[in-house]
Design an enzyme around this catalytic site. Structure first.
Site, PDB file in Angstrom:
ATOM      1  N   SER A 278       0.826  -1.197   0.000  1.00 56.53           N
ATOM      2  CA  SER A 278       0.000   0.000   0.000  1.00 56.53           C
ATOM      3  C   SER A 278       0.867   1.256   0.000  1.00 56.53           C
ATOM      4  CB  SER A 278      -0.965  -0.037   1.191  1.00 56.53           C
ATOM      5  OG  SER A 278      -1.913   0.989   1.113  1.00 56.53           O
TER       6      SER A 278
ATOM      7  N   ASP B  26      -0.782   1.091  -4.717  1.00 57.25           N
ATOM      8  CA  ASP B  26      -1.677   0.060  -5.243  1.00 57.25           C
ATOM      9  C   ASP B  26      -3.057   0.612  -5.586  1.00 57.25           C
ATOM     10  OD1 ASP B  26      -2.299   0.354  -2.490  1.00 57.25           O
ATOM     11  OD2 ASP B  26      -3.192  -1.639  -2.425  1.00 57.25           O
TER      12      ASP B  26
ATOM     13  N   ASP C 209      -5.547   1.983  -4.033  1.00 59.92           N
ATOM     14  CA  ASP C 209      -6.773   1.764  -3.274  1.00 59.92           C
ATOM     15  C   ASP C 209      -7.112   2.956  -2.385  1.00 59.92           C
ATOM     16  OD1 ASP C 209      -4.853   1.387  -1.295  1.00 59.92           O
ATOM     17  OD2 ASP C 209      -5.711  -0.490  -0.539  1.00 59.92           O
TER      18      ASP C 209
END
Length: 576
Positions: free
Chosen positions: A147, A304, A306
């Site tokens: 992340s 990533d 998100d």
């Protein structure tokens, strides 16, 4: 028996481990602290999978710890029979160091257990993995990512067949399968050529990407003229977001410019201190371009893709919005636009974490929408979406967390910065067409529903000693529960570790509906709170503060007073 020493010697000498691993260990010979840190425990497989510093050792991310995690998943899948093995596991990876190699290790280890693996040939965002699990009817999914962590980290996240992160009971079962490996050197992945010849290693076809983008474009409700008038500046922060975010916005009809210096994938994230869109300094290059381009919004995604960060135009400058503010703006826009179209369902629900602002409570109540809360972790929001789908109890409208995670449609079951980028663009275009900005809309929400302000304080306590410190600080807080934080008394004290809360005034206790977790949640009568918990993925203690003030200035002053009291109560330095 000295676990750290014995494992260090085994990993240093056994030719099963590659030369890079053995060379790294040779470089720390005699350094007992470094040896212990690498081997005093196995990298923990929690509800989010694995995450840690890349390097040699059982407490590090490397091809062998990934191999063991993949074995655990494969052994678990075997319990469900041949159909589950044939349905297979979808695997995606980000731009971090070793991500492609870790993805390949996971695939071939699954193949050795007879489990099919679908591997993307190029990096893809986490939300696309969540989508692909459902699109391909796979039994599970893996994404190799850490992340928004610093460059030294990588991770391994596992998803189940509903596209959501692996729930705790299944994660625990996988951890048991992993622990059953008495000797890691017995794990041998299937050779790649053999895996392909047997049809066990398969590519994820481009049709999956197209299906995801088509579903995103189905969320667009503004007019072509409104979209064409909205200008967007976007930075993927060297991560996976470039292709899907730019393509979705462009195909929707937005004018998009990408920060060129941060466009291409870079495992070192060379232009930023850390690739976290919550940090103001990651926008320096974007702001330099914005001075000339004058976009309506600046968007940033983490590696990533998100998590989404937003800087909104505020006159001649730009203001970084918090995750709570972005969430409130998106709930406001989505509900208002559905009311305007006449398709707001009677059983609609918005879901947020208990660490997230209650600014949306009044907004949801006014629209007749149910507001539900979960523990921190988007897997819990995903679980509720699955439950809504199975029971029909609610229609999912939106889910969000204060940590820049948002989801506006259930065809993905995790936070989705690609989707959120499109929805923020839609909200900005909507408000611009009405003569306003996102900042104007936020000011209106505060006037209508209260001047909420939030802040988070993180204290990094790495290593084995750090774990003990964090445990001690939580024990201390439980032993000396606060009656107030600065000028604000505690109305309700919830301890999710024991599953019970207490009303401060009466002393009456009550059970907590959410599951057990190491979380202390002190709620104020007006909807504000202080919450303390150890991070589930990083070596840090987190303190969350939310307050409600009579106006903007009063709210800001109260926020700082309550934050100082909260950090002092925990036993930390507010400047840390």
């Amino acid at each position: 028996m000295n676990r750290s020493r014995d494992l260090y010697l085994a990993w240093s000498r056994d030719p099963y481990f590659d030369e890079t691993i053995r060379a790294e260990l040779a470089a720390i010979v005699g350094d007992q602290k470094a040896i212990e840190d690498r081997f005093y425990k196995d990298l923990e497989f929690g509800t989010g999978g694995l995450r840690g510093v890349i390097g040699a050792g059982t407490n590090r991310m490397n091809r062998y710890t990934v191999r063991q995690a993949a074995y655990g998943l494969g052994a678990y899948i075997q319990r469900f029979g041949d159909e589950a093995r044939q349905r297979g596991v979808v695997i995606a990876y980000d731009n971090r160091r070793c991500s492609p190699e870790f993805a390949r290790e996971a695939a071939l280890m699954l193949n050795a257990l007879g489990v099919r693996a679908y591997l993307w040939p190029e990096l893809r965002p986490t939300p696309m993995l969540s989508f692909a699990v459902r699109e391909l009817a796979a039994i599970a999914g893996i994404v190799i990512t850490a992340s928004h962590n610093p460059p030294a980290y990588n991770g391994y996240k596992v998803y189940w067949e509903d596209g959501g992160q692996m729930p705790p009971d299944r994660s625990a079962a996988i951890a048991v399968c992993m622990a059953g490996v008495a000797d890691i050197t017995t794990l041998e992945p299937l050779p790649e050529e053999e895996a392909r010849a047997q049809g066990l290693l398969m590519p994820v076809e481009p049709e999956v990407d197209r299906a995801y983008l088509d579903r995103l474009l189905g969320l667009v409700t503004t007019t072509p003229a409104q979209r064409a008038a909205c200008r967007i500046l976007y930075t993927p922060l060297h991560g996976t977001g470039l292709m899907p975010v730019r393509q979705a916005l462009t195909e929707a009809g937005y004018r998009v410019r990408v920060v060129a210096a941060q466009a291409e994938p870079d495992p070192d994230f060379a232009t930023v201190r850390t690739p976290n869109p919550e940090e103001p300094d990651v926008y320096a290059l974007a702001l330099a371009e914005a001075a000339h381009e004058q976009p309506d919004v600046i968007l940033a995604t983490d590696p990533d893709a998100d998590r989404l960060g937003v800087m909104a135009r505020d006159g001649a400058t730009y203001r970084l919005l918090s995750g709570n503010e972005i969430g409130a703006l998106l709930v406001d826009y989505l509900l208002a636009s559905r009311v305007a179209r006449g398709d707001l369902p009677e059983n609609g629900a918005v879901v947020k974490s208990i660490a997230t602002s209650n600014l949306v409570a009044g907004l949801c109540a006014e629209r007749g929408v149910t507001l539900l809360q979960t523990h921190i972790g988007f897997k819990f929001i995903g679980d509720l979406i699955r439950e809504f789908e199975e029971t029909g109890r609610h229609t999912f409208l939106f889910g969000f967390e204060e940590s820049y995670g948002y989801l506006g449609a259930p065809f993905v079951r995790d936070k989705d910065a690609v989707m959120a980028a499109l929805l923020v663009a839609e909200a900005a275009a909507w408000h611009k067409a009405a003569g306003g900005t996102l900042i104007d809309a936020l000011a209106r929400l505060w006037r209508q529903y209260g001047h909420f302000r939030e802040e988070q304080h993180n204290v990094h306590l790495p290593g084995k000693d750090g774990q003990h410190q964090i445990a001690g600080l939580m024990d201390r807080l439980r032993s000396h529960p606060p009656a107030a934080f600065g000028p604000v008394p505690v109305a309700f004290a919830d301890d999710y570790l024991v599953g019970a809360g207490r009303e401060t005034a009466s002393g009456q206790t009550y059970p907590l509906a959410l599951g057990r977790a190491n979380v202390l949640h002190y709620r104020f009568a007006d909807g504000g709170f202080v919450m303390v918990r150890p991070s589930g993925t990083e070596p840090k203690l987190k303190v969350y503060v939310s307050v409600l003030g009579g106006d903007a200035a009063a709210a800001e002053a109260l926020l700082q007073a309550v934050k100082a009291a909260a950090v002092a109560c925990v036993g930390l330095d507010v400047r840390a």
